[in-house]
Design a protein around this motif. Sequence first.
Motif, short mmCIF file in Angstrom:
data_model
loop_
_atom_site.label_atom_id
_atom_site.label_comp_id
_atom_site.label_asym_id
_atom_site.label_seq_id
_atom_site.Cartn_x
_atom_site.Cartn_y
_atom_site.Cartn_z
N ILE A 21 63.20 13.96 57.01
CA ILE A 21 61.89 14.54 57.30
C ILE A 21 60.98 13.50 57.93
O ILE A 21 60.85 12.38 57.41
CB ILE A 21 61.24 15.08 56.01
N PRO A 22 60.32 13.81 59.06
CA PRO A 22 59.40 12.85 59.69
C PRO A 22 58.28 12.43 58.75
O PRO A 22 57.77 13.26 57.97
CB PRO A 22 58.84 13.64 60.88
N THR A 23 57.88 11.19 58.81
CA THR A 23 56.84 10.64 57.94
C THR A 23 55.53 11.39 58.09
O THR A 23 54.76 11.53 57.12
CB THR A 23 56.63 9.15 58.24
N ALA A 24 55.26 11.90 59.29
CA ALA A 24 54.00 12.60 59.54
C ALA A 24 53.82 13.79 58.61
O ALA A 24 52.70 14.14 58.24
CB ALA A 24 53.93 13.06 60.99
N VAL A 25 54.93 14.42 58.22
CA VAL A 25 54.84 15.58 57.33
C VAL A 25 54.31 15.17 55.96
O VAL A 25 53.49 15.86 55.35
CB VAL A 25 56.23 16.26 57.18
N PHE A 26 54.76 14.03 55.47
CA PHE A 26 54.34 13.57 54.15
C PHE A 26 52.89 13.09 54.12
O PHE A 26 52.33 12.87 53.04
CB PHE A 26 55.26 12.44 53.66
N THR A 27 52.29 12.92 55.28
CA THR A 27 50.89 12.47 55.34
C THR A 27 49.92 13.62 55.56
O THR A 27 48.73 13.38 55.78
CB THR A 27 50.70 11.43 56.46
N LEU A 28 50.41 14.85 55.50
CA LEU A 28 49.52 16.01 55.63
C LEU A 28 48.46 15.99 54.53
O LEU A 28 48.77 15.76 53.36
CB LEU A 28 50.32 17.31 55.55
N LYS A 29 47.22 16.23 54.91
CA LYS A 29 46.14 16.22 53.93
C LYS A 29 46.31 17.29 52.85
O LYS A 29 45.84 17.13 51.73
CB LYS A 29 44.80 16.42 54.64
N LYS A 30 47.00 18.38 53.22
CA LYS A 30 47.22 19.46 52.26
C LYS A 30 48.08 19.03 51.08
O LYS A 30 48.10 19.69 50.04
CB LYS A 30 47.88 20.66 52.95
N LEU A 31 48.79 17.93 51.22
CA LEU A 31 49.66 17.45 50.15
C LEU A 31 48.96 16.47 49.20
O LEU A 31 49.55 16.04 48.22
CB LEU A 31 50.90 16.78 50.74
N PHE A 32 47.72 16.14 49.49
CA PHE A 32 47.02 15.13 48.69
C PHE A 32 46.96 15.49 47.20
O PHE A 32 47.22 14.62 46.34
CB PHE A 32 45.60 14.92 49.23
N PRO A 33 46.64 16.74 46.81
CA PRO A 33 46.61 17.07 45.37
C PRO A 33 47.95 16.85 44.68
O PRO A 33 47.99 16.53 43.49
CB PRO A 33 46.20 18.55 45.35
#
Length: 440
Positions: free
Chosen positions: A75-87
């Motif tokens: 999985i590309p790193t950019a996906v893990f940095t999505l703001k929606k995943l912060f919680p």
Amino acid sequence: MFEAIKLLVGVVSLIMVYRTITGNCNKYLAFAICAIWLRYFLSAFHTITYPPLVAGFSINALGSIGVAGLGLLLIPTAVFTLKKLFPFYVFFTAIAVSGFVNMQIPGTINALVKWCYFLVLAGALFLSIRSQGQNETFKKLLVAFFMPVTLQVLSIVLGEAKATEADGSASYVGGYNHEAAFSMIIVSFIFVVGLTERQSIQFRTSLFTLSIFLLVLVNYRTAILTILPIAAVFYFSQIEQRLRPSQKAPVLTIVTMVIVMAFLALSFTMRERFSDVGLLISNLDIIFKAPMYFSDAEQDIMSARVYIWSQYINAYSNADLLHQIFGFGPDSWKTQFDLYAHNTYVSYLYEYGFLGLLSFVGMLTYVLFLAFKVSDSRLSKILAFSIIGFLIMNLATMPLWNIEGLIFYAIVVGVIITDSGRRRSVKAANSANVLLKGNQ
């Protein structure tokens, strides 16, 4: 004999999976299909895959670790940095802090690996939906459910049942180990069928109805309560889409009455299985009673669940301030109690403390909020009611303790962040799209 049937069905399902992923299938969807299929395949042979094999890890555990590790590379790193995943990361941090404070290192690693499995699966589905669309993604994803669904049907035909209740009732779980985990497989199957579009697969409504029937035969009441709102939205939407505006008011009124009557009929036929639920609702204060004061009759309420909850809550309330804030650490219950809490909120309060439970509830609430913001009103209803049902389910069992429950939650979250992901910052959107195109 049934073990041989499992093996045969497993081989057939493997061939179907291979044909699916070698067709018009992006690599992220192929990863998701293989990950889910592998879990369901290994779990079917629980007598072999559950016992510890290497360094205390079972074949099932090694499979989950392998999937999580491969997903992090794919999985590309950019996906893990999505703001929606912060919680989600806030909750993961609470788990890590609790484990560090209590030095529960093995339990912490185990918990974080499970959530990593969830994260990579949700990320893979996110990328697949953006690449090939939701309908195409979930049409192909159905192949991963062929083995468990087929095995359950065969277990019904051949009378291969598992006696699980004191009242003599049986569970048809296709030869799988436990009805709690297997029920989440069927719940996920129902959800995926519900997410496909009309006429995209043959006999879609019949398949959805059959899956509801299969879930009832699993005989796990918390899962049945979870799926009721999803089923109501599905049937309601099916009829609504076929009506002209002038017909909607009278026809949908009748449909609503029929759905309510069907729910009442189901409640009546299963009244003995759900009688304890009503008893608990009318006596909620019993949850906070100290275990030593429970009568024999009270200890049997909801298959002893209420009695188990009281043990955890009593231990937490009598703990020092440090443990009340950070909990006793991941998997710490194993050294103090004979049984797991059968309630996610109670378990997380004990294991991760007040901060852990607060971050967990915040994560769930945030996902529900995003579901209501989904642009497609029908999809928004399905997602929102699915989450609400899932929240209810966690009151009486622990679906997120099993990988099967995390698979369901990953599918839900994958759809939600895909839709809400369209509203994220332009920079993150461009990064994910460039990486996706470059890796196809």
